[in-house]
Write a protein that holds these residues in place. Structure first.
Motif, PDB file in Angstrom:
ATOM      1  N   ARG A  43      31.564 -16.069 -46.189  1.00  0.00           N
ATOM      2  CA  ARG A  43      30.501 -16.011 -45.181  1.00  0.00           C
ATOM      3  C   ARG A  43      30.252 -14.600 -44.658  1.00  0.00           C
ATOM      4  O   ARG A  43      29.143 -14.257 -44.285  1.00  0.00           O
ATOM      5  N   ASP A  44      31.297 -13.775 -44.640  1.00  0.00           N
ATOM      6  CA  ASP A  44      31.144 -12.410 -44.114  1.00  0.00           C
ATOM      7  C   ASP A  44      30.602 -11.442 -45.157  1.00  0.00           C
ATOM      8  O   ASP A  44      30.478 -10.244 -44.901  1.00  0.00           O
ATOM      9  N   GLY A  45      30.265 -11.942 -46.348  1.00  0.00           N
ATOM     10  CA  GLY A  45      29.711 -11.091 -47.394  1.00  0.00           C
ATOM     11  C   GLY A  45      30.751 -10.480 -48.306  1.00  0.00           C
ATOM     12  O   GLY A  45      30.413  -9.759 -49.238  1.00  0.00           O
ATOM     13  N   ALA A  46      32.017 -10.781 -48.076  1.00  0.00           N
ATOM     14  CA  ALA A  46      33.079 -10.327 -48.976  1.00  0.00           C
ATOM     15  C   ALA A  46      33.179 -11.313 -50.132  1.00  0.00           C
ATOM     16  O   ALA A  46      32.711 -12.446 -50.048  1.00  0.00           O
ATOM     17  N   LEU A  62      43.708  -4.562 -54.138  1.00  0.00           N
ATOM     18  CA  LEU A  62      44.265  -4.411 -52.792  1.00  0.00           C
ATOM     19  C   LEU A  62      44.179  -2.984 -52.263  1.00  0.00           C
ATOM     20  O   LEU A  62      44.232  -2.768 -51.055  1.00  0.00           O
ATOM     21  N   LYS A  63      44.024  -2.023 -53.159  1.00  0.00           N
ATOM     22  CA  LYS A  63      43.901  -0.616 -52.742  1.00  0.00           C
ATOM     23  C   LYS A  63      42.485  -0.256 -52.298  1.00  0.00           C
ATOM     24  O   LYS A  63      42.274   0.805 -51.721  1.00  0.00           O
ATOM     25  N   LEU A  64      41.520  -1.127 -52.554  1.00  0.00           N
ATOM     26  CA  LEU A  64      40.139  -0.848 -52.141  1.00  0.00           C
ATOM     27  C   LEU A  64      40.050  -0.907 -50.613  1.00  0.00           C
ATOM     28  O   LEU A  64      40.712  -1.731 -49.979  1.00  0.00           O
ATOM     29  N   PRO A  65      39.227  -0.044 -50.006  1.00  0.00           N
ATOM     30  CA  PRO A  65      39.101  -0.039 -48.540  1.00  0.00           C
ATOM     31  C   PRO A  65      38.687  -1.403 -47.998  1.00  0.00           C
ATOM     32  O   PRO A  65      37.709  -1.991 -48.464  1.00  0.00           O
ATOM     33  N   VAL A  83      42.525 -12.135 -53.716  1.00  0.00           N
ATOM     34  CA  VAL A  83      42.252 -10.904 -52.979  1.00  0.00           C
ATOM     35  C   VAL A  83      40.806 -10.910 -52.493  1.00  0.00           C
ATOM     36  O   VAL A  83      39.884 -11.190 -53.265  1.00  0.00           O
ATOM     37  N   VAL A  84      40.624 -10.592 -51.214  1.00  0.00           N
ATOM     38  CA  VAL A  84      39.303 -10.473 -50.605  1.00  0.00           C
ATOM     39  C   VAL A  84      38.863  -9.021 -50.730  1.00  0.00           C
ATOM     40  O   VAL A  84      39.585  -8.105 -50.333  1.00  0.00           O
ATOM     41  N   VAL A  85      37.682  -8.816 -51.285  1.00  0.00           N
ATOM     42  CA  VAL A  85      37.129  -7.466 -51.464  1.00  0.00           C
ATOM     43  C   VAL A  85      35.791  -7.410 -50.726  1.00  0.00           C
ATOM     44  O   VAL A  85      34.875  -8.171 -51.030  1.00  0.00           O
ATOM     45  N   PRO A  86      35.674  -6.508 -49.751  1.00  0.00           N
ATOM     46  CA  PRO A  86      34.445  -6.449 -48.949  1.00  0.00           C
ATOM     47  C   PRO A  86      33.223  -6.009 -49.757  1.00  0.00           C
ATOM     48  O   PRO A  86      33.342  -5.416 -50.826  1.00  0.00           O
TER      49      PRO A  86
END
Length: 105
Positions: A43-46, A62-65, A83-86
């Motif tokens: 929902r937050d666009g990630a 996991l190293k991504l900002p 893993v959640v990636v924004p």
């Protein structure tokens, strides 16, 4: 582009692998030919990816900002393979989705 448009683009880029866009718990998801979800838009666009812990792709994601382990309950019960990636790292989404798709489940 919006997160939804970027998600749709990822699905289109992986269509030749038999990937289809479907739904899971009210959110758009990417499924393999067997119908198993390996990525989903939040929902937050990630976007969240099943990358399997202790793999290079998992560590790289996991190293991504802003990236983190997926905790759908918000109560500290992380799903360690996910893993959640924004959206700010949407340029990485296709590679991560391809990696998630190719991982054994």
């Amino acid at each position: 582009m919006s997160a939804e448009e970027d998600f749709e683009q990822v699905g289109a880029e992986l269509a030749d692998l038999g990937v289809r866009i479907s739904g899971m718990m009210g959110r758009p998801a990417l499924k393999d030919q067997a119908g198993k979800v390996f990525a989903s838009l939040q929902r937050d666009g990630a976007m969240v990816f099943r990358l399997v812990r202790d793999t290079t792709e998992h560590a790289t994601a996991l190293k991504l900002p802003g990236a983190s382990l997926f905790d759908p309950s918000g109560e500290g019960r992380e799903m360690k393979d996910w893993v959640v990636v924004p959206h700010s790292s949407a340029g990485e989404w296709t590679d991560l989705a391809e990696a998630a798709h190719s991982r054994p489940r």
